[in-house]
Enzyme design. Structure first.
Site, PDB file in Angstrom:
ATOM      1  N   SER A 140      -8.121 -13.488   6.687  1.00 40.42           N
ATOM      2  CA  SER A 140      -8.978 -12.725   5.771  1.00 40.42           C
ATOM      3  C   SER A 140     -10.123 -13.597   5.273  1.00 40.42           C
ATOM      4  O   SER A 140      -9.971 -14.812   5.092  1.00 40.42           O
ATOM      5  CB  SER A 140      -8.184 -12.222   4.572  1.00 40.42           C
ATOM      6  OG  SER A 140      -9.067 -11.696   3.589  1.00 40.42           O
ATOM      7  N   TYR A 154      -2.335 -12.745  -2.207  1.00 36.45           N
ATOM      8  CA  TYR A 154      -2.880 -12.390  -0.893  1.00 36.45           C
ATOM      9  C   TYR A 154      -3.615 -13.589  -0.276  1.00 36.45           C
ATOM     10  O   TYR A 154      -3.447 -13.885   0.912  1.00 36.45           O
ATOM     11  CB  TYR A 154      -3.819 -11.190  -1.035  1.00 36.45           C
ATOM     12  CG  TYR A 154      -4.375 -10.661   0.260  1.00 36.45           C
ATOM     13  CD1 TYR A 154      -3.562 -10.001   1.182  1.00 36.45           C
ATOM     14  CD2 TYR A 154      -5.722 -10.810   0.575  1.00 36.45           C
ATOM     15  CE1 TYR A 154      -4.080  -9.506   2.371  1.00 36.45           C
ATOM     16  CE2 TYR A 154      -6.250 -10.314   1.761  1.00 36.45           C
ATOM     17  CZ  TYR A 154      -5.427  -9.670   2.657  1.00 36.45           C
ATOM     18  OH  TYR A 154      -5.941  -9.167   3.838  1.00 36.45           O
TER      19      TYR A 154
HETATM   20  P1  NDP Z   1      -3.947  -0.929   7.509  1.00 32.88           P
HETATM   21  O1  NDP Z   1      -3.151  -0.798   6.271  1.00 32.88           O
HETATM   22  O2  NDP Z   1      -5.020   0.051   7.794  1.00 32.88           O
HETATM   23  O3  NDP Z   1      -2.968  -0.993   8.768  1.00 32.88           O
HETATM   24  C1  NDP Z   1      -1.902  -1.899   8.720  1.00 32.88           C
HETATM   25  C2  NDP Z   1      -1.147  -1.885  10.007  1.00 32.88           C
HETATM   26  O4  NDP Z   1      -0.132  -2.872   9.895  1.00 32.88           O
HETATM   27  C3  NDP Z   1      -0.467  -0.575  10.287  1.00 32.88           C
HETATM   28  O5  NDP Z   1      -0.364  -0.403  11.678  1.00 32.88           O
HETATM   29  C4  NDP Z   1       0.888  -0.789   9.640  1.00 32.88           C
HETATM   30  O6  NDP Z   1       1.954  -0.041  10.227  1.00 32.88           O
HETATM   31  C5  NDP Z   1       1.120  -2.229   9.938  1.00 32.88           C
HETATM   32  N1  NDP Z   1       2.024  -2.810   8.970  1.00 32.88           N
HETATM   33  C6  NDP Z   1       1.923  -2.829   7.624  1.00 32.88           C
HETATM   34  N2  NDP Z   1       3.003  -3.425   7.085  1.00 32.88           N
HETATM   35  C7  NDP Z   1       3.797  -3.772   8.124  1.00 32.88           C
HETATM   36  C8  NDP Z   1       5.039  -4.403   8.241  1.00 32.88           C
HETATM   37  N3  NDP Z   1       5.718  -4.781   7.156  1.00 32.88           N
HETATM   38  N4  NDP Z   1       5.555  -4.593   9.473  1.00 32.88           N
HETATM   39  C9  NDP Z   1       4.899  -4.192  10.578  1.00 32.88           C
HETATM   40  N5  NDP Z   1       3.715  -3.581  10.542  1.00 32.88           N
HETATM   41  C10 NDP Z   1       3.166  -3.375   9.324  1.00 32.88           C
HETATM   42  O7  NDP Z   1      -4.559  -2.414   7.433  1.00 32.88           O
HETATM   43  P2  NDP Z   1      -5.829  -3.077   8.139  1.00 32.88           P
HETATM   44  O8  NDP Z   1      -5.984  -2.577   9.508  1.00 32.88           O
HETATM   45  O9  NDP Z   1      -6.960  -3.018   7.200  1.00 32.88           O
HETATM   46  O10 NDP Z   1      -5.352  -4.598   8.155  1.00 32.88           O
HETATM   47  C11 NDP Z   1      -4.918  -5.254   9.317  1.00 32.88           C
HETATM   48  C12 NDP Z   1      -4.914  -6.752   9.042  1.00 32.88           C
HETATM   49  O11 NDP Z   1      -6.229  -7.160   8.677  1.00 32.88           O
HETATM   50  C13 NDP Z   1      -3.999  -7.170   7.886  1.00 32.88           C
HETATM   51  O12 NDP Z   1      -3.382  -8.397   8.209  1.00 32.88           O
HETATM   52  C14 NDP Z   1      -4.972  -7.343   6.740  1.00 32.88           C
HETATM   53  O13 NDP Z   1      -4.493  -8.237   5.782  1.00 32.88           O
HETATM   54  C15 NDP Z   1      -6.195  -7.866   7.470  1.00 32.88           C
HETATM   55  N6  NDP Z   1      -7.448  -7.703   6.769  1.00 32.88           N
HETATM   56  C16 NDP Z   1      -7.966  -6.460   6.487  1.00 32.88           C
HETATM   57  C17 NDP Z   1      -9.165  -6.337   5.822  1.00 32.88           C
HETATM   58  C18 NDP Z   1      -9.771  -5.030   5.474  1.00 32.88           C
HETATM   59  O14 NDP Z   1     -10.773  -5.021   4.711  1.00 32.88           O
HETATM   60  N7  NDP Z   1      -9.271  -3.894   5.979  1.00 32.88           N
HETATM   61  C19 NDP Z   1      -9.924  -7.530   5.415  1.00 32.88           C
HETATM   62  C20 NDP Z   1      -9.323  -8.778   5.764  1.00 32.88           C
HETATM   63  C21 NDP Z   1      -8.133  -8.844   6.426  1.00 32.88           C
HETATM   64  P3  NDP Z   1       2.421   1.388   9.607  1.00 32.88           P
HETATM   65  O15 NDP Z   1       1.334   2.342  10.008  1.00 32.88           O
HETATM   66  O16 NDP Z   1       3.721   1.674  10.241  1.00 32.88           O
HETATM   67  O17 NDP Z   1       2.484   1.200   8.123  1.00 32.88           O
END
Ligand code: NDP
Length: 245
Positions: A140, A154
Site C-alpha cells: 500500500s 494497516y
Molecule cells: P476489495 O475489498 O475490493 O477485495 C478484496 C479481495 O480480497 C476480495 O477478493 C476478498 O474476497 C479478498 N479477501 C478479503 N479478505 C480475505 C481473507 N481473509 N482471505 C482471503 N481473501 C480475502 O479490496 P481491494 O481490491 O481494494 O484490495 C486488494 C489489495 O490491495 C489489499 O491487499 C489492499 O490492502 C490493497 N490496497 C488497496 C487499495 C485501495 O485503495 N483499494 C490501496 C492500497 C492497497 P471476498 O470477496 O471473498 O471477500
C-alpha cells in the site's frame, strides 16, 4: 503471449484489484487460480471471465487467516494445473481507527490476513517456483506516506511487505525467482470506493488528482510477471498517481 504455459495463483481474486489481476494474467496467457474468503459467486464469475479468454481457471475458498486453507490452495493449484509460476499476494483487509481504539482482536485479524497469510502463501508457493518464478505482493502507498490519522495497524501490516519482499528476493534470486511489491494508491474498489466519504481527500492527495482503477494496478502486476522483467527484483512499484510525491 508472454505467460503462455504458466500458472498463476491470485489470493483474494474474487473482487477488486485481485479480480482485475487474475483476468489480466489470463489475458497474458496464464492459467489462473483465485482464492476468496466469502464471495463464492463473484469468484465463479471471475473463473468464467478467465475461461472466456481461453484459459483454465479455478476458484478455491481460502481465508488468508487460515494457514491450512492457504496451503491447500497452493496444493490445489499444482494438483489441478501441474505447476505454479506466479504468486500474487493480494488478499487483504483494510482497517481505520486510532491506535488507542484498536482492539487486540483487530490487531490479530489484520495481521493474520495481511501478514501471516502472505508468509504462509509465499512459503507454500516457494516450494513450487522454478526459474522465471514470481512472487508479487500488493502492499500500500501508506507505507510511503501516511495521509492522516487512523492508519497505524494497516500501515504496520503493509510495511511488513517491504521486509518480506527484500528478504525473500535475496533468498530466491539464486534460483531465478523475482520478488516484488506493488504499492497502490487510492484505487476504486469495494474496499475504497471512489464515491466514499473520504474519497475526495484521497483523490486530491495524489499528483494526478484522481483514483486509480484495479486494471491500472493489474497492469503493473502484469509487467512484473513478464519474463522480460527478470532483472527487476526486490523492487517497489508505486501505482499511486503520485500519492507519495
Ligand atoms: P476489495 O475489498 O475490493 O477485495 C478484496 C479481495 O480480497 C476480495 O477478493 C476478498 O474476497 C479478498 N479477501 C478479503 N479478505 C480475505 C481473507 N481473509 N482471505 C482471503 N481473501 C480475502 O479490496 P481491494 O481490491 O481494494 O484490495 C486488494 C489489495 O490491495 C489489499 O491487499 C489492499 O490492502 C490493497 N490496497 C488497496 C487499495 C485501495 O485503495 N483499494 C490501496 C492500497 C492497497 P471476498 O470477496 O471473498 O471477500
Amino acid at each position: 503471449m508472454i505467460l503462455d504455459g504458466k500458472v498463476a495463483l491470485v489470493t483474494g481474486g474474487s473482487r477488486g484489484i485481485g479480480a482485475a489481476t487474475a483476468v489480466r494474467l489470463a489475458e497474458d496467457g496464464a492459467d489462473v487460480v483465485v482464492t476468496y474468503a466469502d464471495s463464492e459467486r463473484l469468484a465463479a464469475e471471475v473463473v468464467e471471465r478467465i475461461k472466456s479468454r481461453g484459459r483454465r481457471a479455478l476458484a478455491v475458498r481460502a481465508d488468508n487467516a487460515d494457514a491450512a486453507a492457504v496451503e491447500a490452495a497452493v496444493t490445489a493449484t499444482v494438483a489441478e494445473f501441474g505447476r505454479l509460476d506466479v504468486l500474487v499476494n493480494n488478499a487483504g483487509v483494510g482497517f481505520v481507527a486510532p491506535l488507542e481504539e484498536t482492539a487486540q482482536d483487530d490487531v490479530d485479524r489484520v495481521l493474520a490476513v495481511n501478514v501471516r497469510g502472505v508468509l504462509v502463501a509465499s512459503k507454500a508457493a516457494v516450494a513450487h517456483l522454478g526459474e522465471g518464478g514470481r512472487v508479487i505482493t500488493i502492499g500500500s502507498c501508506v507505507t510511503d506516506r501516511v495521509p492522516g490519522p487512523g492508519m497505524v495497524l494497516y500501515a504496520v501490516s503493509k510495511s511488513a511487505m517491504v521486509g518480506l519482499t527484500k528478504a525473500l528476493a535475496r533468498e530466491l534470486s539464486p534460483r531465478g525467482v523475482t520478488v516484488n511489491l506493488v504499492h497502490p494508491g487510492p484505487i476504486d474498489t469495494d474496499l475504497n470506493p471512489a464515491d466514499g466519504p473520504y474519497a475526495a481527500d484521497q483523490a486530491s492527495s495524489t499528483a494526478v488528482g484522481r483514483y486509480g482503477s484495479a486494471e491500472e494496478v493489474a497492469a503493473a502486476v502484469s509487467y512484473l510477471a513478464d519474463p522480460a522483467s527478470a532483472y527487476v527484483t526486490a523492487a517497489i512499484l508505486s501505482v499511486d498517481g503520485g500519492h507519495a510525491a
